[in-house]
Write a protein that holds these residues in place. Sequence first.
Motif, PDB file in Angstrom:
ATOM      1  N   GLU A  95       0.842  -1.193   0.000  1.00  0.00           N
ATOM      2  CA  GLU A  95       0.000   0.000   0.000  1.00  0.00           C
ATOM      3  C   GLU A  95       0.879   1.245   0.000  1.00  0.00           C
ATOM      4  N   VAL A  96       0.539   2.181  -0.904  1.00  0.00           N
ATOM      5  CA  VAL A  96       1.205   3.483  -0.956  1.00  0.00           C
ATOM      6  C   VAL A  96       0.177   4.514  -0.512  1.00  0.00           C
ATOM      7  N   PRO A  97       0.140   4.865   0.763  1.00  0.00           N
ATOM      8  CA  PRO A  97      -0.958   5.683   1.279  1.00  0.00           C
ATOM      9  C   PRO A  97      -1.016   7.094   0.712  1.00  0.00           C
ATOM     10  N   TRP A  98       0.075   7.595   0.207  1.00  0.00           N
ATOM     11  CA  TRP A  98       0.113   8.977  -0.257  1.00  0.00           C
ATOM     12  C   TRP A  98      -0.082   9.098  -1.772  1.00  0.00           C
ATOM     13  N   SER A  99      -0.544   8.038  -2.445  1.00  0.00           N
ATOM     14  CA  SER A  99      -0.740   8.083  -3.902  1.00  0.00           C
ATOM     15  C   SER A  99      -1.993   7.311  -4.281  1.00  0.00           C
ATOM     16  N   ASP A 100      -2.713   7.820  -5.288  1.00  0.00           N
ATOM     17  CA  ASP A 100      -3.876   7.132  -5.851  1.00  0.00           C
ATOM     18  C   ASP A 100      -3.433   6.419  -7.123  1.00  0.00           C
ATOM     19  N   GLN A 101      -3.648   5.113  -7.175  1.00  0.00           N
ATOM     20  CA  GLN A 101      -3.098   4.323  -8.276  1.00  0.00           C
ATOM     21  C   GLN A 101      -3.739   4.664  -9.612  1.00  0.00           C
ATOM     22  N   VAL A 102      -5.051   4.939  -9.625  1.00  0.00           N
ATOM     23  CA  VAL A 102      -5.731   5.254 -10.885  1.00  0.00           C
ATOM     24  C   VAL A 102      -5.202   6.564 -11.456  1.00  0.00           C
ATOM     25  N   GLU A 103      -5.089   7.588 -10.611  1.00  0.00           N
ATOM     26  CA  GLU A 103      -4.567   8.873 -11.088  1.00  0.00           C
ATOM     27  C   GLU A 103      -3.104   8.744 -11.503  1.00  0.00           C
ATOM     28  N   ASP A 104      -2.340   7.953 -10.765  1.00  0.00           N
ATOM     29  CA  ASP A 104      -0.927   7.777 -11.088  1.00  0.00           C
ATOM     30  C   ASP A 104      -0.767   7.074 -12.434  1.00  0.00           C
ATOM     31  N   GLN A 105      -1.629   6.107 -12.722  1.00  0.00           N
ATOM     32  CA  GLN A 105      -1.566   5.432 -14.015  1.00  0.00           C
ATOM     33  C   GLN A 105      -1.920   6.384 -15.147  1.00  0.00           C
ATOM     34  N   TYR A 106      -2.910   7.242 -14.936  1.00  0.00           N
ATOM     35  CA  TYR A 106      -3.280   8.233 -15.959  1.00  0.00           C
ATOM     36  C   TYR A 106      -2.095   9.168 -16.223  1.00  0.00           C
ATOM     37  N   THR A 107      -1.421   9.563 -15.144  1.00  0.00           N
ATOM     38  CA  THR A 107      -0.236  10.407 -15.300  1.00  0.00           C
ATOM     39  C   THR A 107       0.856   9.680 -16.080  1.00  0.00           C
ATOM     40  N   GLY A 108       1.026   8.390 -15.794  1.00  0.00           N
ATOM     41  CA  GLY A 108       2.024   7.612 -16.520  1.00  0.00           C
ATOM     42  C   GLY A 108       1.735   7.530 -18.004  1.00  0.00           C
ATOM     43  N   GLY A 109       0.461   7.374 -18.372  1.00  0.00           N
ATOM     44  CA  GLY A 109       0.114   7.375 -19.786  1.00  0.00           C
ATOM     45  C   GLY A 109       0.409   8.707 -20.440  1.00  0.00           C
ATOM     46  N   GLY A 110       0.125   9.810 -19.725  1.00  0.00           N
ATOM     47  CA  GLY A 110       0.453  11.128 -20.272  1.00  0.00           C
ATOM     48  C   GLY A 110       1.945  11.314 -20.449  1.00  0.00           C
ATOM     49  N   ILE A 111       2.722  10.778 -19.526  1.00  0.00           N
ATOM     50  CA  ILE A 111       4.182  10.857 -19.650  1.00  0.00           C
ATOM     51  C   ILE A 111       4.653  10.087 -20.878  1.00  0.00           C
ATOM     52  N   ALA A 112       4.101   8.879 -21.088  1.00  0.00           N
ATOM     53  CA  ALA A 112       4.479   8.086 -22.260  1.00  0.00           C
ATOM     54  C   ALA A 112       4.129   8.800 -23.555  1.00  0.00           C
ATOM     55  N   TRP A 113       3.015   9.516 -23.558  1.00  0.00           N
ATOM     56  CA  TRP A 113       2.594  10.243 -24.766  1.00  0.00           C
ATOM     57  C   TRP A 113       3.448  11.483 -24.992  1.00  0.00           C
ATOM     58  N   ALA A 114       3.763  12.218 -23.909  1.00  0.00           N
ATOM     59  CA  ALA A 114       4.460  13.495 -24.060  1.00  0.00           C
ATOM     60  C   ALA A 114       5.957  13.327 -24.258  1.00  0.00           C
ATOM     61  N   LEU A 115       6.579  12.388 -23.525  1.00  0.00           N
ATOM     62  CA  LEU A 115       8.029  12.262 -23.603  1.00  0.00           C
ATOM     63  C   LEU A 115       8.509  11.745 -24.954  1.00  0.00           C
ATOM     64  N   GLY A 116       7.630  11.154 -25.740  1.00  0.00           N
ATOM     65  CA  GLY A 116       8.036  10.684 -27.059  1.00  0.00           C
ATOM     66  C   GLY A 116       8.382  11.804 -28.013  1.00  0.00           C
ATOM     67  N   GLU A 117       7.915  13.025 -27.713  1.00  0.00           N
ATOM     68  CA  GLU A 117       8.181  14.137 -28.614  1.00  0.00           C
ATOM     69  C   GLU A 117       9.641  14.585 -28.551  1.00  0.00           C
ATOM     70  N   VAL A 118      10.245  14.535 -27.365  1.00  0.00           N
ATOM     71  CA  VAL A 118      11.624  15.013 -27.217  1.00  0.00           C
ATOM     72  C   VAL A 118      12.603  14.147 -28.008  1.00  0.00           C
ATOM     73  N   PRO A 119      12.580  12.826 -27.865  1.00  0.00           N
ATOM     74  CA  PRO A 119      13.486  12.010 -28.682  1.00  0.00           C
ATOM     75  C   PRO A 119      13.236  12.154 -30.178  1.00  0.00           C
ATOM     76  N   THR A 120      11.958  12.322 -30.560  1.00  0.00           N
ATOM     77  CA  THR A 120      11.658  12.481 -31.987  1.00  0.00           C
ATOM     78  C   THR A 120      12.332  13.725 -32.543  1.00  0.00           C
ATOM     79  N   LEU A 121      12.258  14.823 -31.798  1.00  0.00           N
ATOM     80  CA  LEU A 121      12.899  16.060 -32.241  1.00  0.00           C
ATOM     81  C   LEU A 121      14.408  15.897 -32.315  1.00  0.00           C
ATOM     82  N   LEU A 122      15.004  15.264 -31.293  1.00  0.00           N
ATOM     83  CA  LEU A 122      16.450  15.067 -31.267  1.00  0.00           C
ATOM     84  C   LEU A 122      16.916  14.192 -32.428  1.00  0.00           C
ATOM     85  N   VAL A 123      16.189  13.118 -32.689  1.00  0.00           N
ATOM     86  CA  VAL A 123      16.571  12.213 -33.774  1.00  0.00           C
ATOM     87  C   VAL A 123      16.385  12.889 -35.127  1.00  0.00           C
ATOM     88  N   THR A 124      15.322  13.671 -35.284  1.00  0.00           N
ATOM     89  CA  THR A 124      15.085  14.356 -36.552  1.00  0.00           C
ATOM     90  C   THR A 124      16.219  15.317 -36.871  1.00  0.00           C
TER      91      THR A 124
END
Length: 726
Positions: free
Chosen positions: A609-638
């Motif tokens: 148990e992680v009392p100071w975190s909500d797992q559903v909200e944390d997972q939503y944040t993780g999906g947003g991170i996966a979507w947003a962080l892909g832009e930085v490597p794409t720009l660097l590689v381009t």
Amino acid sequence: MAPPAQNDTSTQVDHPDAPGTGRVPLFAGAAVVLSLASLALTLVLGGAAFPEVIPGLPDSGEAVRWGYPIAKVVMDGSALMAVGLLLMAVVFLPSERGRLTPQAVGYVHAATWAALAWAVAAVFTLYFQAAEFLAATVGQVSVDEVTAYAGSVDGGIALMFVVLLTTGIALFGRTVVSATGAFWLLVFAGIATTPPALTGHSASAGAHELAVTGLALHIITVCAWVGGLIAVTYHAMRRDAQDPVVAVNRFSRAALWLYIGVAISGVASALARLYSLESLFLTEYGLIMVVKAAIFAVLGVFGYMHRTSALKRIEGAPSGAEGETLRRGLFLRLATVEALIMASVVGVSVGLGRTAPPDPPDDEVDQAAAILGFPVPPPMDLHNILTLWRPDLFFIMLVVVAGGLYLGGVMRLRKRGDTWPAVRIIAFVAGLLTIVAVQISGFATYAMVLFSQHMIQHMVISMLTPILLVLGAPATLALRALKPARVRGDRGPREWVNLFLNSRFSQVVTHPGVAAPLFVFSPYILYFTPLFATLMNDHLGHMLMSMHFLITGFLFYWIIIGIDPAPRKVPFLLRILLLFVVMAFHAFFGVTIMMQSAPLAMDFYSQFEVPWSDQVEDQYTGGGIAWALGEVPTLLVTVALLFQWSKDDERTERRRERHAARGDSDDADMDAYNAYLAELARRSGGSAAVQEAPERTAGDTSEDGADGPGDASGPDGGGRTDGPRG
């Protein structure tokens, strides 16, 4: 000493009574006696020989209590012999244009017999282990019970894995005559040494990152060190030994690094099992560790004497029969004593494995610590990220070894007057620092309890770290810095690197139709199946998952922006198209996670148990991170891809200008080459077809200088080394 003739297929390895090997039975007998005596003494002092048996409770009996460690000693001894003999065949003896010499083939055949003994000893160990698990005496355990144990309990599964691998080595090793085949046998033998170690004390130790990797590294380095010394000692006893001085020198260079590896892994294992300094001197487990460390220090003294005194005297011995006798005597006097001490260490190590480690403090025993190796951390903030580091030995060694080899290669180039672009050094070092940031720092701690931080770890290790490492051009640096093998036709590190780059395996895994799907679909298969929870539940599984991300990312970006020699040259337009298609799939992956209504991997996250975190909200944040962080490597590689495209056009234009200045052209070169082939066909009287000149690939060493991707030339006499050709 000249090697035996190639048509002489006889070997002394399979005949211990051959001339010059009469001392082998005495040496082997002494090693066995010392190993068993050390085992018995350790079991008695550690309390495992005579444990307290509670009346009324089932007990496996004396036969199991002593049979189990004896079978384990035989299994470990056979593993040492198999690894050492394969090292002798692949590393310590020169090969001849990729083929093993007759004596090396003999050592491979001897290794197959050692592997067979290894498999048989593993079966007996499995039987005794099952009897101990079931608290049954010898004869009370049925075959069905042993089979059930081998298929359901971690210790039994590990031993069955060993039996399968060693049986395969024993069967397929009889047909191996090439250095490549013997190398793969050595790799599988090294893998076979680790499973039992990963299911013992290390699996239950508090610091999983130190215990698991530390013990695995300890077993591998000990097998290579002890087994290599035994094999080299036997080789020096032979009167017809092929290149004995070469074998001794090669082992001596490797022994220093193996000694360091044993020391580092031993310290890591001790730190993971001993919770206080007092437990080192006030518990049986700690005292046995002290004895083992003392013996290890003695071996270090012998190794120092060997390198500073014996080797110099061996090299300075006069030629002829008298000098040969002197060289053998100098080496054997020191190596025999050292090998016998190592044999006693094997017995102590097995006895240590049968001794119960100290119990952890009461305040460290909770559900999260049992799973993660540490309690649930406090709420995440900058201070905790900077202080709650996890000393993961595997990634520490990866960063230190890779960084040391890379900077060592750069220093060697500059020492001989060559240059290496500073931007490549910065890129490679930055890539290693990203590994430190997400795998060792506080991010690694929180990535085990928060899906969002795990996603940061995943995106960095798969999309940012590989880009920086690829731009560092490590393979090109290796080809330029490493010197060719001293023995003509042999394979040194440079030849093995070049062989790997030209191999069929490299051609397959770097094909866009293989590398891109691996990079794209791996996250979907991992996160949307029960595989994610299964891997997260075990430190080894989590480590393999991270390495999979790193390797698949490296392969993909190698074909997109790689500087190193590659089996094929992908057109720039196809690279750009491939990049944007792959990034679109990654963006969709992040959106898919954000749309999930139920939390992922509840089989893992629900265990604590992680009392100071909500797992559903944390997972939503993780999906947003996966979507947003892909832009930085794409720009660097381009940006990197467009820069490489422009430089490629400039090189092509300069080459055309040079041809024009000489009054010829690419077409004229082609015509001249075709005319040359036609003239050869006319002179031979045949009807050979005129072939076209092959197209240069990314691995060719062209006339454009050291900036060319495959330029591996240097003033060390190595000449140019072409990379793989498509």
